[in-house]
Write an enzyme that holds these catalytic residues in place. Sequence first.
Site, PDB file in Angstrom:
ATOM      1  N   THR A 171       0.851  -1.188   0.000  1.00 43.06           N
ATOM      2  CA  THR A 171       0.000   0.000   0.000  1.00 43.06           C
ATOM      3  C   THR A 171       0.887   1.238   0.000  1.00 43.06           C
ATOM      4  O   THR A 171       1.882   1.301   0.719  1.00 43.06           O
ATOM      5  CB  THR A 171      -0.940   0.034   1.221  1.00 43.06           C
ATOM      6  N   PHE A 173       1.117   5.119   0.833  1.00 42.39           N
ATOM      7  CA  PHE A 173       0.548   6.179   1.657  1.00 42.39           C
ATOM      8  C   PHE A 173       1.187   7.510   1.285  1.00 42.39           C
ATOM      9  O   PHE A 173       2.347   7.554   0.851  1.00 42.39           O
ATOM     10  CB  PHE A 173       0.795   5.906   3.142  1.00 42.39           C
TER      11      PHE A 173
END
Length: 270
Positions: A171, A173
């Site tokens: 992921t 960010f």
Amino acid sequence: MRIAYLGPRGTFCEEAARKYAPSSAIFIPQPDIPEIFQSVSSGMAELGIVPLENSMEGSVGLTLDLLLESDLMICGEIVLRIEHNLIAKPGTRIEDIRTLVSHPQALAQCRRFISSRLPKAEKIEASSTSRAVELIKGMEGAAAIGTELAANLNGMEILERGIEDCKNNFTRFLAISRADSPPTGFDKTSIIFSVENKPGALYRALEEFAKRDINLTKIESRPAKGRLWEYIFYVDFEGHREDPKCKGALECLGRKARFLKILGSYPMAR
């Protein structure tokens, strides 16, 4: 430094925040992504950490929309490998587990492990993986799928590490603040723009990067709110907005685009 992140405690977003910031920072959990933007805009926090995209699930539309609406800028990025762990009370054995609690995405991403090791366990969905770990503290014969940080915060034990089906799960960010970052020589820039709805308009806009040999690392379209079947484009490219060739590309794009917003330049995650 005060840093707002998507809570509760023990989420992947908190892991990303702690990876990005010094240990002396004050970490402030927020209930949702809009509250993170509001915390930074109001001055309650100097930085916010928000999820942007997952390598398996795609982009977070709410983050993209808020970047368009907000005056905040991107000042950094963090890429975090998503590792799911089977967590239970100390002393629990896998064969004792009758209930499995986690966020729906975590349950889906650990399907093969659950099928082979916990085929008869009842599955209960929680609002987050960290909330799942909190819930099993009051349950018998239960386990959760969550982060190592959540296990440590709640005094739990990790029975199995890395139970996700796909190990290539990451992921990305973003760190947001009221200003972006100075050039480092290893930077990325994010922008949003729109063009007229006519043949070749997008091609002519993107050629400003191609003819300057600027590498685009992401391009994504989103519906333009209020204009039926029209779109805005989110683009990431290598280089800082102050680099001469990037500056030239943005100036020319600004003359071709109906709308252009520079979201910020920042060091690329290594």
